[in-house]
Each structure stands twice: as structure tokens, then as C-alpha cells.
Design a protein around this motif. Structure first.
Motif, PDB file in Angstrom:
ATOM      1  N   VAL A  42       0.846  -1.187   0.000  1.00 39.63           N
ATOM      2  CA  VAL A  42       0.000   0.000   0.000  1.00 39.63           C
ATOM      3  C   VAL A  42       0.885   1.241   0.000  1.00 39.63           C
ATOM      4  O   VAL A  42       1.964   1.252   0.586  1.00 39.63           O
ATOM      5  N   ASP A  43       0.441   2.291  -0.667  1.00 42.84           N
ATOM      6  CA  ASP A  43       1.142   3.560  -0.680  1.00 42.84           C
ATOM      7  C   ASP A  43       1.440   3.989   0.759  1.00 42.84           C
ATOM      8  O   ASP A  43       0.572   3.940   1.636  1.00 42.84           O
ATOM      9  N   LEU A  44       2.682   4.420   1.022  1.00 42.62           N
ATOM     10  CA  LEU A  44       3.088   4.744   2.383  1.00 42.62           C
ATOM     11  C   LEU A  44       2.273   5.876   3.000  1.00 42.62           C
ATOM     12  O   LEU A  44       2.007   5.887   4.200  1.00 42.62           O
ATOM     13  N   LYS A  45       1.874   6.822   2.178  1.00 44.84           N
ATOM     14  CA  LYS A  45       1.066   7.924   2.708  1.00 44.84           C
ATOM     15  C   LYS A  45      -0.273   7.413   3.225  1.00 44.84           C
ATOM     16  O   LYS A  45      -0.810   7.937   4.197  1.00 44.84           O
ATOM     17  N   TYR A 186      13.244   4.906   5.920  1.00 43.75           N
ATOM     18  CA  TYR A 186      13.254   6.372   5.969  1.00 43.75           C
ATOM     19  C   TYR A 186      11.948   6.947   5.416  1.00 43.75           C
ATOM     20  O   TYR A 186      11.364   7.861   6.004  1.00 43.75           O
ATOM     21  N   LYS A 187      11.486   6.420   4.298  1.00 44.74           N
ATOM     22  CA  LYS A 187      10.234   6.913   3.696  1.00 44.74           C
ATOM     23  C   LYS A 187       9.057   6.727   4.656  1.00 44.74           C
ATOM     24  O   LYS A 187       8.199   7.610   4.786  1.00 44.74           O
ATOM     25  N   HIS A 188       9.005   5.568   5.298  1.00 46.33           N
ATOM     26  CA  HIS A 188       7.940   5.288   6.258  1.00 46.33           C
ATOM     27  C   HIS A 188       8.015   6.296   7.415  1.00 46.33           C
ATOM     28  O   HIS A 188       7.011   6.910   7.794  1.00 46.33           O
ATOM     29  N   PHE A 189       9.216   6.466   7.954  1.00 42.40           N
ATOM     30  CA  PHE A 189       9.447   7.395   9.060  1.00 42.40           C
ATOM     31  C   PHE A 189       9.061   8.824   8.655  1.00 42.40           C
ATOM     32  O   PHE A 189       8.370   9.530   9.405  1.00 42.40           O
ATOM     33  N   TYR A 190       9.506   9.230   7.481  1.00 42.15           N
ATOM     34  CA  TYR A 190       9.244  10.596   7.008  1.00 42.15           C
ATOM     35  C   TYR A 190       7.747  10.839   6.826  1.00 42.15           C
ATOM     36  O   TYR A 190       7.204  11.853   7.291  1.00 42.15           O
ATOM     37  N   ASN A 191       7.081   9.918   6.149  1.00 37.98           N
ATOM     38  CA  ASN A 191       5.645  10.089   5.900  1.00 37.98           C
ATOM     39  C   ASN A 191       4.846  10.110   7.202  1.00 37.98           C
ATOM     40  O   ASN A 191       3.894  10.888   7.339  1.00 37.98           O
ATOM     41  N   PHE A 192       5.230   9.281   8.141  1.00 36.05           N
ATOM     42  CA  PHE A 192       4.533   9.269   9.428  1.00 36.05           C
ATOM     43  C   PHE A 192       4.754  10.588  10.167  1.00 36.05           C
ATOM     44  O   PHE A 192       3.820  11.158  10.733  1.00 36.05           O
ATOM     45  N   SER A 193       5.980  11.073  10.144  1.00 32.46           N
ATOM     46  CA  SER A 193       6.307  12.336  10.811  1.00 32.46           C
ATOM     47  C   SER A 193       5.517  13.497  10.228  1.00 32.46           C
ATOM     48  O   SER A 193       5.019  14.356  10.967  1.00 32.46           O
ATOM     49  N   ILE A 194       5.389  13.522   8.911  1.00 30.42           N
ATOM     50  CA  ILE A 194       4.645  14.595   8.241  1.00 30.42           C
ATOM     51  C   ILE A 194       3.153  14.476   8.524  1.00 30.42           C
ATOM     52  O   ILE A 194       2.467  15.466   8.815  1.00 30.42           O
ATOM     53  N   GLU A 195       2.639  13.260   8.466  1.00 35.84           N
ATOM     54  CA  GLU A 195       1.207  13.033   8.679  1.00 35.84           C
ATOM     55  C   GLU A 195       0.768  13.540  10.049  1.00 35.84           C
ATOM     56  O   GLU A 195      -0.327  14.115  10.181  1.00 35.84           O
ATOM     57  N   PHE A 196       1.606  13.353  11.069  1.00 35.48           N
ATOM     58  CA  PHE A 196       1.216  13.732  12.431  1.00 35.48           C
ATOM     59  C   PHE A 196       2.004  14.927  12.975  1.00 35.48           C
ATOM     60  O   PHE A 196       1.981  15.189  14.173  1.00 35.48           O
TER      61      PHE A 196
END
Length: 216
Positions: A42-45, A186-196
Motif C-alpha cells: 500500500v502507498d506509504l502515505k 526512511y520513507k515510512h518514518f518521514y511520511n509518518f512524521s509529516i502526517e502527524f
């Protein structure tokens, strides 16, 4: 030739014992949900979004513990090359230097060699996630009012591990053909950080150019 994640991130190289979520708990179920989403392609976002009906603090707690475990393993693969001689200052290239500060020994921001900084960083995060008053294992115990603020500080410090590894030790990651695994983390970490909204945009500057080139 690429190798598997299990081969690359040897548990013996982990800086700290992994914090495990208890079987049968709601947070363990959330952890399984999060992992299933990632493994399904699934798309990480989409994967990082709060599941319908779930509590945001529970979701953040599960991910912060998981990120600590994963980033701990990533640094464990390069730590033998990260020495006081090779990395006399904790930095992310010539423009970014990180100084350590805590409530005990280093009450003022202090320049330290990268491995010493990393040890203090991992120690401090481990103390937070193992503190039942901050990361309660029972869903019957409420999170503290400043829980998200504490998580922001944890995520900010974990991001600095990525900065140092990418800028100073990525050659080692390439030698191990592990860049795809590190990049995914890193992508997972980055997207989660941005989302919240867990990391200030100024903190993201050292990897801004690299991040912009990634398929996030």
C-alpha cells in the motif's frame, strides 16, 4: 546482489534490546495492522494514516517504538565504522552539527563525538519508551498530557540518526546492498512524521534534497 533485511540487520548488532508489544493487547493488534499495510504494498502515505476509530496516541506509540527498533538496527550495521576518530563530532555534513543536552550530565548543549552522542540518544529514548508513565503497556492507563510532545522529541532525535547515517556512512549501507531497506524505513518514518506533524521542518533541512528526489 541484494540481501534480505534479516541478513542485513543482525539482531546481535542492535544497540538496545527491542521493546516488544504484548501479545493480545490492542496496541499489538495495531502493530500487526501497521505491518500488514506496509507489507501489502500500500502507498506509504495511506499506510501511515490513523485507522478509523483508533486513538491517535495509541497509533503514534506503536510507531515510535517500531521506529526506535528499526533505526537502532540500522545504526547497528554501521556503528563499528562510526568512531571518535572518523566522526569526532555528531554532524550531518559541514553545515549541521548536533549537540547533546539532557537533564543530568549535559545541562548545556555539548559537542560530542558521534558514537557517544548516539549512545546517549539511544539510552534516552529507551528510557522514555520503557517508562510505564509515558508509554503504558495497558490501554487502561492513560497517556500523559505531554505524550505527543515527548514523541516529537524522540522522533526529532531519531531523525538525526538518519542524517548521520545517510551523510557519513551510506557507503557502508551501499556495500551491504541494504540501501533499499534503509530507504524504505526512511520513507515510512518521514511520511509518518509529516502526517502527524512530529518533526519541525527546520530539522528536516539536512536531508531535504535527498528527500525531494525520493518517490515518497
Amino acid at each position: 546482489m541484494s540481501v534480505t533485511l534479516k541478513q542485513v540487520f543482525n539482531k546481535d548488532k542492535t544497540f538496545r534490546p527491542k521493546r516488544k508489544l504484548e501479545l493480545g493487547t490492542q496496541r499489538f493488534e495495531l502493530h500487526k495492522w501497521a505491518q500488514a499495510s506496509l507489507n501489502s504494498g500500500v502507498d506509504l502515505k495511506s499506510a501511515v494514516r490513523l485507522p478509523c476509530g483508533e486513538d491517535v496516541s495509541d497509533w503514534v506509540a506503536v510507531h515510535v517504538v517500531d521506529f526506535f527498533n528499526r533505526i537502532n538496527l540500522i545504526y547497528g550495521t554501521v556503528c563499528e565504522f562510526c568512531t571518535e576518530k572518523s566522526c569526532p563530532v555528531m554532524s550531518g555534513g559541514p553545515r549541521y552539527e548536533y549537540r547533546w543536552q539532557d537533564e543530568h550530565k549535559y545541562k548545556k548543549p555539548t559537542a560530542l563525538p558521534a558514537p557517544q552522542y548516539m549512545n546517549l540518544l539511544m539510552d534516552w529514548i529507551e528510557m522514555q519508551i520503557n517508562n510505564e508513565e509515558i508509554f503504558p503497556t495497558s490501554t487502561e492507563i492513560p497517556f500523559p498530557k505531554n505524550f505527543i510532545q515527548i514523541c516529537k522529541k524522540i522522533m526529532c532525535r531519531l531523525f538525526r540518526v538518519f542524517v548521520h547515517v545517510y551523510i557519513h556512512h551510506f557507503d557502508r549501507i551501499l556495500q551491504m546492498a541494504a540501501e533499499a531497506h534503509v530507504n524504505t524505513c526512511y520513507k515510512h518514518f518521514y511520511n509518518f512524521s509529516i502526517e502527524f506533524n512530529l518533526i519541525d521542518h527546520k530539522e528536516l533541512e539536512p536531508l531535504k534534497d535527498m528527500t525531494s528526489r525520493m518517490d515518497l
